[in-house]
Design a protein around this motif. Structure first.
Motif, PDB file in Angstrom:
ATOM      1  N   GLY A   1      36.445  82.855  56.077  1.00 50.70           N
ATOM      2  CA  GLY A   1      36.424  81.494  55.245  1.00 50.70           C
ATOM      3  C   GLY A   1      36.591  81.786  53.540  1.00 50.70           C
ATOM      4  N   LYS A   2      37.225  82.890  53.084  1.00 49.52           N
ATOM      5  CA  LYS A   2      37.452  82.866  51.719  1.00 49.52           C
ATOM      6  C   LYS A   2      38.615  82.226  51.293  1.00 49.52           C
ATOM      7  N   LEU A   3      38.842  81.042  51.420  1.00 52.72           N
ATOM      8  CA  LEU A   3      40.084  80.507  51.130  1.00 52.72           C
ATOM      9  C   LEU A   3      39.918  79.079  50.614  1.00 52.72           C
TER      10      LEU A   3
ATOM     11  N   HIS B   1      42.991  82.585  47.771  1.00 52.40           N
ATOM     12  CA  HIS B   1      41.839  83.041  48.598  1.00 52.40           C
ATOM     13  C   HIS B   1      41.819  84.668  48.190  1.00 52.40           C
ATOM     14  N   CYS B   2      40.673  85.344  48.718  1.00 54.66           N
ATOM     15  CA  CYS B   2      40.335  86.807  48.521  1.00 54.66           C
ATOM     16  C   CYS B   2      41.374  87.434  49.315  1.00 54.66           C
ATOM     17  N   HIS B   3      41.833  88.632  48.884  1.00 54.63           N
ATOM     18  CA  HIS B   3      42.887  89.425  49.659  1.00 54.63           C
ATOM     19  C   HIS B   3      42.120  90.642  49.874  1.00 54.63           C
ATOM     20  N   ILE B   4      40.602  90.716  50.128  1.00 54.85           N
ATOM     21  CA  ILE B   4      40.126  91.480  51.243  1.00 54.85           C
ATOM     22  C   ILE B   4      40.279  90.614  52.297  1.00 54.85           C
ATOM     23  N   GLY B   5      40.934  91.179  53.321  1.00 54.11           N
ATOM     24  CA  GLY B   5      41.452  90.377  54.557  1.00 54.11           C
ATOM     25  C   GLY B   5      40.301  90.054  55.414  1.00 54.11           C
ATOM     26  N   TRP B   6      39.187  90.826  55.390  1.00 52.79           N
ATOM     27  CA  TRP B   6      37.949  90.587  55.979  1.00 52.79           C
ATOM     28  C   TRP B   6      37.155  89.466  55.558  1.00 52.79           C
ATOM     29  N   HIS B   7      37.309  89.379  54.232  1.00 48.59           N
ATOM     30  CA  HIS B   7      36.650  88.100  53.740  1.00 48.59           C
ATOM     31  C   HIS B   7      37.587  86.687  53.932  1.00 48.59           C
ATOM     32  N   LEU B   8      38.900  86.940  53.713  1.00 49.37           N
ATOM     33  CA  LEU B   8      39.705  85.727  54.119  1.00 49.37           C
ATOM     34  C   LEU B   8      39.170  85.182  55.511  1.00 49.37           C
TER      35      LEU B   8
ATOM     36  N   ASP C   1      32.846  92.786  44.698  1.00 49.01           N
ATOM     37  CA  ASP C   1      34.170  92.615  43.780  1.00 49.01           C
ATOM     38  C   ASP C   1      35.192  91.960  44.850  1.00 49.01           C
ATOM     39  N   HIS C   2      35.967  91.106  44.257  1.00 52.32           N
ATOM     40  CA  HIS C   2      36.998  90.282  45.115  1.00 52.32           C
ATOM     41  C   HIS C   2      38.439  90.473  44.204  1.00 52.32           C
ATOM     42  N   PRO C   3      39.624  90.757  44.964  1.00 52.67           N
ATOM     43  CA  PRO C   3      40.897  90.436  44.503  1.00 52.67           C
ATOM     44  C   PRO C   3      41.166  89.008  44.808  1.00 52.67           C
TER      45      PRO C   3
HETATM   46 CU    CU Z   1      36.493  89.069  48.950  1.00 55.99          CU
END
Ligand code: CU
Length: 627
Positions: free
Chosen positions: A558-560, A548-555, A483-485
């Motif tokens: 590459g998640k931007l 971007h995803c606000h799970i900082g580890w995902h950001l 799941d992603h915010p």
């Molecule tokens: Cu995420």
């Protein structure tokens, strides 16, 4: 009986002060700093008193000056955290609509930095949005930069944080409150007092090392997946189970003073909840107290009255709580539980003391803790992992029907996997539309668009809306079990539709998405695995906006993506010398922070061990505690 926990102090509860420079260093002018007489009232203390009962003063436009010194304060905390002005939690910014905010940042860290102002529209000030590699070059170590932007029309609960990799998880995050007499939520009518509640997951290791490990062949703690927190903090104080598996070897435990949230007996308190965390959705409850939901991100709403509220990373909610269950001195548990119905399948709970007072006076009960019981219907492992608006009706108090009709529709589809990098290399991480963001921090995208109107860079996914009107943006979360915010910079959006599976542009355009009455507006939306949402956006804010995803580890892996709005209008943006100067003399090919290839021979394990040894030095055993 509750479980026996041993509590480990992360940091003692430091005195918390609002910082307002009395003299503006640029002009030597005296600056208004009487925060107690602000337009709409001041919070004065992150959890404490606000004794002003004076009528609200007339509006006046002013400039709110802050001076941020980013540093690595070993000498204060003996822990490798990052602080602003030595404060943890970081200073509160509290202003009025119409104010201009000016923040002098001195970067005394040994890594580059930026500050992003989460939720602020930056209409006309896109260059102040604070995203390295997108809207600016970061502030090099030892350098300064001044952010300056007006607060136009907006009000509500915002926050600010580092946008460099995931270093917001090391302490560079704070509350940012904007008052406005037109706020439909009226102090003195809807509530009497205000408090800020910062909640977050927290790691024992420093974020730069965790990110480096996530990008290495070994992963972090043996996994390429983002870690759930070692601990949960409430107003930056946490507890952890010292016998847990990741507890540092040889470390001892001590007793922190539990964070207290003082409220005035018989009064209603508006609690502004901000999840500044890097991973977990957290669920907030207060024993014996119902929570009236009154604000979503920055929008006042008529919402449900519930027993607990789920808050995903970067989301904000205001709840109104009536202290009508006892007398001064009484205390109740305030609980922050990891949402175990989501991807974190391990129970984790943090506590604060919700304290009744006559006038915010202090109580010292020694070791005595509240004996209240949790609501018996709190979420369990089989509870839905959903945003609040995915479960209840939340009606904006300032009604705006869905903008109609969308002139353009684009989709951004995100997933975890291995993708082709700009240098032909394979990179593993998250991507939008199959492009994993490779942050060329010294070659940001915005100046390219300003100079030439050219937005087709290869290192980041982009959608372009070149119309003046309303548009739809489809967000597809293609990850089955994650799941992603998702946060969109610069623009509040209307939540037009949610659904399971994913959606193409053609499918969305074939839907009847007009005549939607007063949909919820927000800036951070939680989308479960294998689900989608349609956001409707007004293109009245030209710029290059991060999504971007606000799970900082995902950001950080590459998640931007970017949403480019009206590129022809971006070409007229000014480029101040101090902003351009941040890029001077840097290597435009450098990716930051460095991404290790999958076959990197360098293991970060040794460095992680040394960091833990530093943290161990401040921990002393004083015995177990029953909570
Ligand atoms: Cu995420």
């Amino acid at each position: 009986m509750r479980n026996l926990f041993t509590i480990l102090s992360i940091l003692s509860l430091a005195p918390f002060l609002i910082l307002a420079q009395e003299i503006d260093p640029d002009t030597n002018q005296e600056v208004a700093s009487d925060l107690d007489s602000l337009w709409g009232g001041a919070l004065a203390d992150i959890s404490g008193s606000n004794s002003s009962t004076d009528p609200l003063p007339q509006r006046w436009a002013r400039t709110e000056y802050q001076s941020f010194i980013l540093s690595n304060d070993f000498e204060i905390t003996d822990q490798p955290i990052y602080t602003i002005n030595g404060q943890f939690p970081a200073p509160v910014i509290e202003v009025n609509t119409g104010d201009t905010v000016r923040v002098h940042v001195r970067n005394s860290l040994d890594i580059p930095q930026t500050i992003h102002w989460h939720g602020i529209s930056q209409n006309g000030t896109n260059i102040m949005d604070g995203v390295p590699g997108i809207t600016q070059c970061p502030i090099p170590p030892g350098s300064n930069f001044t952010y300056e932007f007006p607060i136009v029309e907006q009000y509500g609960t915002y926050w600010y944080h580092s946008h460099f990799a995931n270093t917001m998880a090391d302490g560079i995050a704070g509350a940012f409150i904007v008052h406005n007499p037109n706020d439909p939520l009226k102090r003195g009518r809807d509530y009497d007092e205000e408090r800020i509640l910062l909640i977050q997951d927290w790691m024992w290791d420093q974020s730069t090392d965790i990110v480096a490990a996530l990008k290495s062949r070994e992963g972090y703690r043996g996994s390429p997946g983002a870690p759930k927190g070692d601990s949960i903090l409430i107003n930056n104080v946490g507890q952890t189970n010292c016998s847990g598996p990741n507890y540092p070897q040889g470390a001892e435990c001590n007793l922190p003073k539990l964070p207290e949230i003082p409220v005035i007996v018989g009064k209603k308190t508006r609690i502004r909840i901000i999840n500044t965390g890097a991973h977990s959705m957290l669920r907030i409850s207060i024993d014996q107290h119902e929570l009236e939901v009154a604000e979503v991100d920055t929008d006042p709403v008529l919402g449900p009255t519930i027993h607990e509220i789920p808050v995903a990373p970067a989301q904000r909610y205001s709840i109104i709580v009536d202290a009508n269950q006892g007398q001064a001195g009484d205390k109740f548990w305030l609980r922050a539980n990891v949402a175990v119905g989501c991807m974190d399948k391990v129970r984790q709970e943090a506590f604060a003391v919700f304290r009744y007072t006559n006038n915010n006076e202090q109580y010292d009960d020694g070791d005595e803790v509240p004996d209240t019981q949790a609501w018996d219907d709190l979420a369990a492992f089989d509870s839905p992992c959903r945003d609040l608006d995915d479960q209840y009706t939340l009606t904006p108090r300032d009604p705006i029907d869905a903008f109609t009709k969308p002139l353009q529709t684009h989709a951004l589809s995100s997933k975890f996997g291995t993708f082709l990098g700009v240098k032909g290399q394979n990179i593993t991480g998250f991507a939008f539309n199959n492009i994993s963001f490779q942050n060329q921090i010294w070659d940001p995208m915005l100046p390219h668009v300003i100079d030439s109107g050219n937005y087709s860079v290869e290192n980041v996914a982009q959608v372009v809306f070149d119309c003046d009107g309303y548009v739809d943006l489809i967000l597809n979360n293609l990850d089955g079990g994650i799941d992603h915010p998702y946060h969109l910079h610069g623009n509040e959006f209307q939540v037009i539709k949610r659904g399971n599976g994913n959606l193409t542009v053609e499918e969305a355009q074939a839907m009847d998405l007009s005549n939607i009455t007063n949909p919820l507006r927000r800036d951070t939306i939680f989308i479960p695995g294998n689900a989608y949402a349609i956001l409707r956006i007004r293109t009245d804010n030209p710029g290059v906006w991060a999504l971007h995803c606000h799970i900082g580890w995902h950001l950080a892996v590459g998640k931007l993506a970017t949403m480019v709005v009206r590129p022809d209008d971006i070409k007229s943006f000014e480029q101040p010398e101090d902003w351009k100067g941040l890029c001077a003399g840097q290597d435009t090919d450098e990716e930051g922070p460095a991404r290790r290839s999958l076959d990197s021979p360098t293991s970060p394990a040794g460095h992680l061990q040394s960091l833990r040894e530093v943290k161990n030095r401040v921990i002393t055993r004083t015995g177990p505690r029953d909570v």
